[in-house]
Design an enzyme around this catalytic site. Structure first.
Site, PDB file in Angstrom:
ATOM      1  N   ASN A  10       0.871  -1.185   0.000  1.00  0.00           N
ATOM      2  CA  ASN A  10       0.000   0.000   0.000  1.00  0.00           C
ATOM      3  C   ASN A  10       0.905   1.232   0.000  1.00  0.00           C
ATOM      4  O   ASN A  10       1.452   1.595   1.036  1.00  0.00           O
ATOM      5  CB  ASN A  10      -0.888  -0.038   1.253  1.00  0.00           C
ATOM      6  CG  ASN A  10      -1.710   1.231   1.422  1.00  0.00           C
ATOM      7  OD1 ASN A  10      -1.805   2.049   0.500  1.00  0.00           O
ATOM      8  ND2 ASN A  10      -2.305   1.390   2.598  1.00  0.00           N
ATOM      9  N   GLU A 171      -5.607  -4.569  10.817  1.00  0.00           N
ATOM     10  CA  GLU A 171      -4.581  -3.542  10.994  1.00  0.00           C
ATOM     11  C   GLU A 171      -4.860  -2.769  12.283  1.00  0.00           C
ATOM     12  O   GLU A 171      -5.659  -1.826  12.285  1.00  0.00           O
ATOM     13  CB  GLU A 171      -4.614  -2.558   9.825  1.00  0.00           C
ATOM     14  CG  GLU A 171      -4.296  -3.179   8.490  1.00  0.00           C
ATOM     15  CD  GLU A 171      -3.705  -2.155   7.527  1.00  0.00           C
ATOM     16  OE1 GLU A 171      -2.595  -2.381   7.062  1.00  0.00           O
ATOM     17  OE2 GLU A 171      -4.336  -1.119   7.277  1.00  0.00           O
ATOM     18  N   GLY A 177       2.172   2.698  10.738  1.00  0.00           N
ATOM     19  CA  GLY A 177       3.125   3.790  10.533  1.00  0.00           C
ATOM     20  C   GLY A 177       3.826   4.235  11.811  1.00  0.00           C
ATOM     21  O   GLY A 177       4.493   5.263  11.829  1.00  0.00           O
ATOM     22  N   SER A 217       3.208  -1.595  10.530  1.00  0.00           N
ATOM     23  CA  SER A 217       4.653  -1.618  10.781  1.00  0.00           C
ATOM     24  C   SER A 217       5.286  -2.978  10.528  1.00  0.00           C
ATOM     25  O   SER A 217       6.230  -3.374  11.215  1.00  0.00           O
ATOM     26  CB  SER A 217       4.964  -1.123  12.200  1.00  0.00           C
ATOM     27  OG  SER A 217       4.556   0.229  12.331  1.00  0.00           O
TER      28      SER A 217
HETATM   29  P1  PGA Z   1       2.563   0.638   7.681  1.00  0.00           P
HETATM   30  O1  PGA Z   1       1.124   0.789   7.020  1.00  0.00           O
HETATM   31  O2  PGA Z   1       3.132  -0.665   7.171  1.00  0.00           O
HETATM   32  O3  PGA Z   1       3.349   1.832   7.185  1.00  0.00           O
HETATM   33  O4  PGA Z   1       2.390   0.642   9.152  1.00  0.00           O
HETATM   34  C1  PGA Z   1       0.291  -0.319   6.816  1.00  0.00           C
HETATM   35  C2  PGA Z   1      -1.021   0.150   6.247  1.00  0.00           C
HETATM   36  O5  PGA Z   1      -1.493   1.207   6.666  1.00  0.00           O
HETATM   37  O6  PGA Z   1      -1.610  -0.505   5.379  1.00  0.00           O
END
Ligand code: PGA
Length: 261
Positions: A10, A171, A177, A217
């Site tokens: 993504n 998630e 993030g 993450s």
């Molecule tokens: P991240 O995002 O891997 O940067 O934590 C995952 C997502 O929001 O799909």
């Protein structure tokens, strides 16, 4: 019985066109050395859809094209929106819906998420439906209730045939993030709970074959431990999908975990 893993990148609202092109070329070159069981999907910003579908449609391509959002409406006077039939026209195969960033910044409710899923399913696309709790809900021990409500308001409204073509991404919002990943045990606990919810409504076989993937993450160092959990069928990768080497290592982790399970 076993099933291969799926890794979905993504990109969110990142990358210039040149950077996007470079990233795809790098991923494509690295993947050309592999005989993959893992399904790989790249979800760029919508304006770069054709860039990804052009590469994904090559005969020896190792990835599919996805996007990050779709309109809840069919077609018509909805300025700025992109319909599911347009995604289908562009040979996009997957689309993320209900990401927590869309729920938070763009007011996407479970009702809207369901409408978007149905739009996609009607056009033979695969929705990747995101669910997950925030940090307060986790700390107060309400995380199972929160996720159950999200599933009941969306997934439970699908027909069994629609359910079979839907992916669920768990998630936890506190892990997106932030660099703070759910532990493999936390991911497994929730994802086995989600599978039990699917089983309750759609039966054992559909529950077994439903892809439930983890996001938040996930990176090259933690992917293998998370993907090795029995109810984790892969990952939805944000930040780490923007770097080709890191993303390839995550795909390698999925391959290894897929062979172990
Ligand atoms: P991240 O995002 O891997 O940067 O934590 C995952 C997502 O929001 O799909």
């Amino acid at each position: 019985m076993s099933k291969s893993k799926i890794v979905i990148g993504n990109w969110k609202m990142n990358n210039s066109f040149d950077e996007a092109e470079q990233l795809i070329t790098d991923i494509e070159e690295s993947l050309s050395d592999y005989q993959l069981d893992t399904e790989v999907v790249l979800c760029p910003p919508a304006i770069y859809a054709e860039l990804v579908t052009d590469h994904a449609s090559l005969e020896d391509s190792k990835f599919y094209a996805g996007l990050q959002n779709v309109s809840e409406y069919d077609n018509g006077a909805y300025t700025g929106e992109v319909s599911a039939s347009m995604l289908a026209n562009m040979d996009v195969d997957f689309c993320i819906v209900g990401h927590s960033e869309r729920r938070k910044y763009f007011g996407e409710t479970d009702d809207i998420v369901l409408k978007k899923m149905v739009q996609l399913l009607n056009q033979q696309l695969i929705p990747v439906m995101c669910c997950g709790e925030n940090i307060d809900e986790r700390k107060s021990g309400n995380h199972f209730d929160v996720v159950q409500k999200q599933i009941e308001a969306t997934i439970y409204k699908l027909t069994p045939e629609q359910m079979e073509r839907t992916i669920i991404a768990y998630e936890p919002i506190w892990a997106i993030g932030t660099g703070e990943t759910a532990t493999p045990a936390q991911a497994q606990e929730m994802m086995s709970f989600i599978r039990s919810l699917i089983e309750r409504k759609f039966g054992t076989e559909v529950a077994f074959y439903t892809y439930i993937i983890y996001g938040g993450s996930c990176n090259a160092s933690n992917a293998l431990n998370i993907f090795s959990q029995p109810d984790v069928d892969g990952g939805l990768i944000g930040g780490a999908s923007l770097k080709a080497d890191e993303f390839i290592k995550i795909i390698e982790a999925a391959e290894t975990a897929g062979k172990e399970n």
